[in-house]
Each structure stands twice: as C-alpha cells, then as structure tokens.
Write an enzyme that holds these catalytic residues in place. Structure first.
Site, mmCIF file in Angstrom:
data_model
loop_
_atom_site.group_PDB
_atom_site.id
_atom_site.type_symbol
_atom_site.label_atom_id
_atom_site.label_comp_id
_atom_site.label_asym_id
_atom_site.label_seq_id
_atom_site.Cartn_x
_atom_site.Cartn_y
_atom_site.Cartn_z
ATOM 1 N N HIS A 167 0.805 -1.219 0.000
ATOM 2 C CA HIS A 167 0.000 0.000 0.000
ATOM 3 C C HIS A 167 0.838 1.270 0.000
ATOM 4 O O HIS A 167 1.884 1.350 0.641
ATOM 5 C CB HIS A 167 -0.944 0.006 1.205
ATOM 6 C CG HIS A 167 -0.239 -0.078 2.531
ATOM 7 N ND1 HIS A 167 0.247 1.023 3.191
ATOM 8 C CD2 HIS A 167 0.064 -1.154 3.310
ATOM 9 C CE1 HIS A 167 0.809 0.646 4.329
ATOM 10 N NE2 HIS A 167 0.722 -0.667 4.424
ATOM 11 N N ASP A 168 0.379 2.231 -0.784
ATOM 12 C CA ASP A 168 0.935 3.583 -0.815
ATOM 13 C C ASP A 168 2.345 3.660 -1.386
ATOM 14 O O ASP A 168 3.017 4.682 -1.224
ATOM 15 C CB ASP A 168 0.910 4.214 0.587
ATOM 16 C CG ASP A 168 -0.487 4.242 1.179
ATOM 17 O OD1 ASP A 168 -1.342 4.970 0.648
ATOM 18 O OD2 ASP A 168 -0.734 3.504 2.172
ATOM 19 N N GLY A 173 5.014 -1.122 2.781
ATOM 20 C CA GLY A 173 4.194 0.060 2.551
ATOM 21 C C GLY A 173 4.997 1.342 2.482
ATOM 22 O O GLY A 173 6.052 1.474 3.099
#
Length: 262
Positions: free
Chosen positions: A121-122, A139
C-alpha cells in the site's frame, strides 16, 4: 469479436477498452478501468478501485487491487493506479493505498516487473524500473525512475530507492538508497556508482565524472552528510552539464527522513 474469454468474470460497472484482452477464468471487479491494448492473463484478479493504463501485459495469476495488508484499513475507497506499457509477470500482488497516507498506490510507465513481486500500500514506483523475481516492497516505499532491484530483495517500509540506483540480489534495504549508487547485502552497503546503467542510458562522460565525484564526497572523504551536500551543490557550477543530476541528488538527500545507506 470479443476478446474476453467466456469463462472470465467481468463485473457490471467495469470499464474496459474494446481492445482489452482478458484470459480464461480472470476476475475483474466493478470499479476497475483498463486502457487500450492491455492483456490480462488467465486466472488474474483485478479488483478494488483500480485503474490500468494502455498496452500493459499482465501475466497469469496476478492479483491487483486487493485490500492493503494493513490492520488499520477499514474499507476506505482507496486506489491502485498503473500506467502504460508495463510488463507484470506471474503471481505479482499490488495492493490499494490507505487513508493514513496518500490513499493510492502508484506504478508508472514502462516498468519490467518479474514474478512474485509484491508492491504494498501507498508505494510509488516511477518509470522504466526493473524489479526481479520475489522483490518485496513494504508500505510507503518509493522507487525512482530507471532503478533496478535484484531478486529476493526486501525493502523496509518508508524507504526510498533513488533514480538510476541498482540494488543487488537478496539485499535488505533499511536505509534510503541515493540516486546513481550500487548497493547490496545485509547489512546494506554502498559498492560504488551504477556505471553500467548510466552508460547504457547515454550519460555523458562529464555527467558520469560528476556523479563519481558525488559518490566520493558522500562515501570517501569522511564528511558529514551536510558537508557532503554543500560540496555536491557546488558541483552544479563546476560542471554545468551535470546540474540536473546534482539537483536530483541534493533533493533526494534533503528529503531523507530515514537516513541514507552509508
């Protein structure tokens, strides 16, 4: 003629360009958009609020747009955005972003991403990168343009890999990797300048000389990081052709919150 295999499941609401090809048993969710010329291999799952650009080749068994592996995720409509002309090999897993960060995981254009690569994520992946088999990005990781990451490498959360850097096989990246450098190992160590990559990209002799000087200032002169930055900044006037490369390095160093590999 339809290019969607009859065994594929494409949810109502999905937006696929007419030239998209979808292989057997693939599953595409209702919030997915896929651009012209992209091919989706057999048994792929593309879900979530995911946008895939044009002319990507997604091989069989990839999983794109699944919810983040983050206990804080509470179902927010975060996104995955993939650019154009990427090669995404078998069993890759790219997750949505989280509300606690920018809310989007981003992969740019013309990336060569080999099997079993995980992009959490991200993350922000630039353009023209190469990631070998089993690379794992935790992440919030950033990977600059033209970076190469060797197989079985793990990158700790919030680390950054600079443009034109090369990370060797089976490395443990727990510090920021400055642009143009070659690093490897566990513990991570800087081995030199990515001369092969720079020459392949037609960097001039003057620019390569300036980059080698930046390496020397950072790693061979016993300077503090601030002293090295001041000396690096001066190179922009000494070698005007390398001003853009100097600015890239200085900006990367200035933004390093985790410290650089030294």
């Amino acid at each position: 003629m339809s290019q969607i295999h009859p065994t594929a499941i494409v949810a109502e609401g999905a937006c696929l360009h007419p030239t998209v090809a979808v292989g057997p048993y693939a599953v595409i969710g209702p919030h997915v958009t896929i651009g012209a010329g992209t091919t989706v291999g057999a048994h792929c799952v593309i879900e979530g609020h995911t946008t895939v650009g044009a002319d990507n080749r997604i091989f069989q068994f990839a999983s794109l747009g699944a919810v983040p592996q983050d206990k804080k995720y509470a179902g927010e409509p975060t996104r995955l955005v993939i650019g154009d002309r990427n090669t995404i090999r078998e069993f890759c897993t790219f997750n949505l972003g989280t509300a606690q960060d920018k809310g989007v995981t981003t992969i740019g254009d013309d990336n060569w991403i080999m099997a079993y690569v995980h992009i959490a994520h991200d993350c922000v992946v630039g353009h023209q990168t190469t990631m070998s088999n089993n690379v794992t990005l935790a992440g919030h990781v950033e990977v600059g343009d033209w970076a190469t990451v060797g197989g079985l490498t793990g990158v700790l959360q919030r680390m950054r890999i600079g443009a034109h850097a090369m990370v060797g096989f089976a490395s443990h990246v727990n510090k920021d990797v400055p642009p143009f450098m070659v690093v490897d190992g566990n513990p991570l160590a800087v081995r030199g300048v990515n001369l092969v990559g720079l020459r392949r990209r037609d960097f001039s002799a003057e620019c390569i000389t300036a980059i080698r000087e930046m390496h020397k200032l950072l790693y061979r002169q016993g300077l503090t990081l601030e002293q090295a930055r001041e000396a690096i900044q001066a190179l922009a006037e000494q070698v005007p052709d390398a001003a853009q490369d100097v600015a890239l390095m200085d900006g990367f160093l200035a933004a390093s919150a985790q410290g650089i590999a030294r």
